[in-house]
Design a protein around this motif. Structure first.
Motif, PDB file in Angstrom:
ATOM      1  N   ALA A 120      40.563  52.711  33.199  1.00  0.00           N
ATOM      2  CA  ALA A 120      39.262  53.228  33.621  1.00  0.00           C
ATOM      3  C   ALA A 120      38.252  52.099  33.834  1.00  0.00           C
ATOM      4  O   ALA A 120      37.300  52.240  34.604  1.00  0.00           O
ATOM      5  N   ASP A 121      38.478  50.966  33.168  1.00  0.00           N
ATOM      6  CA  ASP A 121      37.612  49.802  33.359  1.00  0.00           C
ATOM      7  C   ASP A 121      38.030  48.985  34.569  1.00  0.00           C
ATOM      8  O   ASP A 121      37.402  47.961  34.884  1.00  0.00           O
ATOM      9  N   HIS A 122      39.086  49.437  35.271  1.00  0.00           N
ATOM     10  CA  HIS A 122      39.566  48.807  36.510  1.00  0.00           C
ATOM     11  C   HIS A 122      39.938  47.349  36.300  1.00  0.00           C
ATOM     12  O   HIS A 122      39.594  46.472  37.107  1.00  0.00           O
ATOM     13  N   GLY A 123      40.674  47.081  35.233  1.00  0.00           N
ATOM     14  CA  GLY A 123      41.108  45.716  34.969  1.00  0.00           C
ATOM     15  C   GLY A 123      42.482  45.688  34.338  1.00  0.00           C
ATOM     16  O   GLY A 123      43.222  46.671  34.350  1.00  0.00           O
ATOM     17  N   THR A 124      42.791  44.547  33.773  1.00  0.00           N
ATOM     18  CA  THR A 124      44.100  44.311  33.175  1.00  0.00           C
ATOM     19  C   THR A 124      44.055  44.552  31.669  1.00  0.00           C
ATOM     20  O   THR A 124      43.071  44.214  31.014  1.00  0.00           O
ATOM     21  N   LEU A 125      45.122  45.139  31.145  1.00  0.00           N
ATOM     22  CA  LEU A 125      45.271  45.302  29.706  1.00  0.00           C
ATOM     23  C   LEU A 125      46.229  44.230  29.211  1.00  0.00           C
ATOM     24  O   LEU A 125      47.397  44.195  29.603  1.00  0.00           O
ATOM     25  N   LEU A 126      45.737  43.338  28.358  1.00  0.00           N
ATOM     26  CA  LEU A 126      46.556  42.279  27.777  1.00  0.00           C
ATOM     27  C   LEU A 126      47.054  42.712  26.403  1.00  0.00           C
ATOM     28  O   LEU A 126      46.257  43.111  25.557  1.00  0.00           O
ATOM     29  N   ILE A 127      48.356  42.624  26.202  1.00  0.00           N
ATOM     30  CA  ILE A 127      48.934  42.951  24.905  1.00  0.00           C
ATOM     31  C   ILE A 127      49.692  41.732  24.397  1.00  0.00           C
ATOM     32  O   ILE A 127      50.788  41.426  24.879  1.00  0.00           O
ATOM     33  N   PRO A 128      49.123  40.993  23.441  1.00  0.00           N
ATOM     34  CA  PRO A 128      49.870  39.884  22.841  1.00  0.00           C
ATOM     35  C   PRO A 128      51.016  40.459  22.007  1.00  0.00           C
ATOM     36  O   PRO A 128      50.813  41.408  21.254  1.00  0.00           O
ATOM     37  N   ALA A 129      52.189  39.880  22.144  1.00  0.00           N
ATOM     38  CA  ALA A 129      53.335  40.430  21.409  1.00  0.00           C
ATOM     39  C   ALA A 129      54.354  39.350  21.135  1.00  0.00           C
ATOM     40  O   ALA A 129      54.579  38.466  21.968  1.00  0.00           O
ATOM     41  N   PHE A 130      54.962  39.416  19.958  1.00  0.00           N
ATOM     42  CA  PHE A 130      56.066  38.518  19.675  1.00  0.00           C
ATOM     43  C   PHE A 130      57.228  38.847  20.609  1.00  0.00           C
ATOM     44  O   PHE A 130      57.455  40.005  20.956  1.00  0.00           O
ATOM     45  N   SER A 131      57.955  37.810  20.999  1.00  0.00           N
ATOM     46  CA  SER A 131      59.013  37.963  21.996  1.00  0.00           C
ATOM     47  C   SER A 131      60.136  38.872  21.531  1.00  0.00           C
ATOM     48  O   SER A 131      60.831  39.463  22.346  1.00  0.00           O
ATOM     49  N   ILE A 132      60.318  38.961  20.226  1.00  0.00           N
ATOM     50  CA  ILE A 132      61.412  39.770  19.695  1.00  0.00           C
ATOM     51  C   ILE A 132      60.857  40.856  18.777  1.00  0.00           C
ATOM     52  O   ILE A 132      60.054  40.581  17.889  1.00  0.00           O
ATOM     53  N   GLY A 133      61.229  42.079  19.035  1.00  0.00           N
ATOM     54  CA  GLY A 133      60.797  43.204  18.208  1.00  0.00           C
ATOM     55  C   GLY A 133      59.683  43.984  18.858  1.00  0.00           C
ATOM     56  O   GLY A 133      59.912  45.025  19.486  1.00  0.00           O
ATOM     57  N   ARG A 134      58.460  43.476  18.741  1.00  0.00           N
ATOM     58  CA  ARG A 134      57.312  44.222  19.260  1.00  0.00           C
ATOM     59  C   ARG A 134      57.391  44.406  20.774  1.00  0.00           C
ATOM     60  O   ARG A 134      57.093  45.478  21.297  1.00  0.00           O
ATOM     61  N   THR A 135      57.787  43.366  21.496  1.00  0.00           N
ATOM     62  CA  THR A 135      57.882  43.474  22.955  1.00  0.00           C
ATOM     63  C   THR A 135      58.819  44.598  23.357  1.00  0.00           C
ATOM     64  O   THR A 135      58.482  45.432  24.214  1.00  0.00           O
TER      65      THR A 135
END
Length: 485
Positions: free
Chosen positions: A236-251
């Motif tokens: 709704a804010d017309h932008g990108t959602l950044l999700i920091p995540a560990f490469s293994i598990g959370r991703t």
């Protein structure tokens, strides 16, 4: 001196650097994990240079290294352990044996050398020492007149391949048997892809993690709906959602959940009263790119797909229905650094709605740093945290100061935070307070001694009080220890 005894080489004053030594007798011991210190805990420990953690304990008599799982705070010091001369077997579960070389190859490049021949030699040595063990099978470590030692790995439900370790020590001449359990990192119920951990039958001594020993997670059964709401708000804010995540598990968990949201959106079709032509963001999910920007995460996700035999029943059902939970149509994998920088510049200049899952999980390193430096100052964008942010990390600073319109220092650069910042509970891969209590009470033979590690001091104190209350309520006695550095 009496045996067995336990020596801690990490995860005592905080939540990282897990490394514990089980001294079985005067001549033989086991090492359980050998992880990196992270965040503010790094500066408090002995280091060689800026990033080279010391192996500041003797390797004499260590029969084997047992690896509970492939997260850096449990395995990141293995390169230094090998460099220090450790030549013993590295025992782990079968999935961990496949994941570990990828994780440590990446760590080796970042921390020690990018020379191809050095990397190949290191990985060859690692593979020679790794022995993959099936879950729920006893493996003999030593058998002499004075000591019979064996270990068993059980599913811990934290990430794919994660295990807790049962150590069974029998001293024939003393008529003594001791069962010691190292929890590693325990998962929680309703974790995507993985079955929940089941308590061991017994433990005389339990080395228990306490990351969330002072709190109970938000309802995990509603977290997908809350993730969907968070994404809708970001769009709704017309932008990108950044999700920091560990490469293994959370991703892999996030990809699994997002695929399910996309699947349901596609089945539901456009909202009533809107034609496809009229439909605009934030409801235009079918065209939303899901960007996985981490070469390591991409390779690890490939291993997750190969190891689908270890997935839980709901995930197996999706596969049988023809779905691809970790390789769906809208998923875009960014590999090269050139592609990465092009994507960062494109999203910063256009504000095109997208979801970016990028390493690393605490924003201290990895490709997420470039996204944050480029997008944090723009109100169109949002940052969503789904995991623990250790003290002293940029992630913790963004979490704390972002809602106040503050700033964060990243790679020596002051970044003003104008982007939206939110934290989504219920996605922790760690057991919460109640799960930890259930792990203990689920045993037929409760531990006589519990040693709390891998948690901040307040989390340990609160959990210790709860454990004492649990035992008291059942007219049982226990010694709860909180070791010091």
């Amino acid at each position: 001196m009496s045996y067995p005894r336990i020596i801690h080489h990490g995860a005592v004053s905080g939540v990282t650097g897990s490394c514990h030594q089980l001294q079985m007798n005067a001549h033989s011991s086991l090492l359980i994990d050998c992880g990196l210190f992270q965040g503010s805990e790094l500066t408090a420990k002995g280091t060689i240079g800026a990033l080279h953690p010391e192996i500041n304990f003797s390797l004499g008599g260590i029969k084997a290294l047992l690896v509970t799982h492939s997260h850096a705070d449990h395995v990141g010091r293995i390169p230094y352990l090998l460099a220090a001369g450790f030549k013993g077997p590295i025992l782990c579960s079968e999935p961990t044996a496949k994941l570990l070389p990828l994780v440590l190859e990446d760590a080796f490049k970042l921390e020690l050398s990018r020379e191809k021949k050095h990397i190949e030699l290191y990985l060859q040595r690692l593979k020679q020492q790794v022995i993959a063990l099936p879950f729920d099978h006893w493996f003999r470590i030593e058998q002499t007149e004075t000591l019979h030692a064996r270990i068993r790995l059980q599913r811990a439900g934290h990430i794919l391949g994660s295990a807790y370790v049962e150590c069974d020590l029998d001293y024939p001449q003393k008529g003594l048997n001791r069962r010691i359990v190292f929890s590693g990192d325990l998962g929680a119920p309703h974790t995507p892809l993985l079955p929940a951990p089941v308590s061991p039958e017994r433990a005389d001594v339990l080395i228990l993690e306490s990351t969330y020993g002072d709190r109970v997670h938000e309802d995990r059964t509603t977290r997908q709906a809350r993730l969907e709401h968070a994404i809708d708000k970001a769009l709704a804010d017309h932008g990108t959602l950044l999700i920091p995540a560990f490469s293994i598990g959370r991703t892999q968990e996030l990809l699994y959940e997002i695929e399910d949201i996309l699947h349901r959106k596609a089945l539901a079709g456009p909202p009533p009263g809107l034609s496809v032509k009229d439909q605009v963001l934030p409801v235009n999910w079918p065209q939303l790119p899901i960007i996985l920007d981490s070469p390591l995460a991409g390779r690890l996700t490939g291993v997750y797909r190969e190891l689908d035999d270890y997935w839980d029943a709901p995930a197996q059902s999706r596969l049988q229905g023809g779905r691809k939970p970790l390789h769906f149509k809208q998923m875009i994998t960014i590999d090269s650094h050139v592609q990465h920088m092009q994507t960062v510049r494109y999203l910063a200049s256009t504000g095109r709605p997208a979801i970016v899952i990028a390493a690393g999980g605490m924003c201290a390193s990895g490709r997420i740093v470039n996204y944050l430096k480029a997008l944090l100052g723009d109100r169109r964008h949002n940052v969503l945290f789904t995991g623990y942010q250790a003290r002293g990390t940029p992630g913790a600073a963004i979490q704390k100061y972002g809602p106040q319109g503050g700033f964060v220092e990243m790679e020596g650069e002051r970044c003003i935070i104008r982007a939206g910042v939110s934290t989504l509970g219920g996605y922790s891969a760690h057991a919460d307070q109640q799960d930890l209590l259930n792990f203990v009470s689920g045993m037929a033979h409760w531990p006589e001694q519990i040693c709390l590690v891998h948690g901040d001091i307040e989390a340990k104190r609160v959990l210790a009080k709860k454990l004492l209350g649990l035992y008291q309520a059942h007219n049982r006695s226990v010694e709860v220890l909180i070791p010091a550095d």
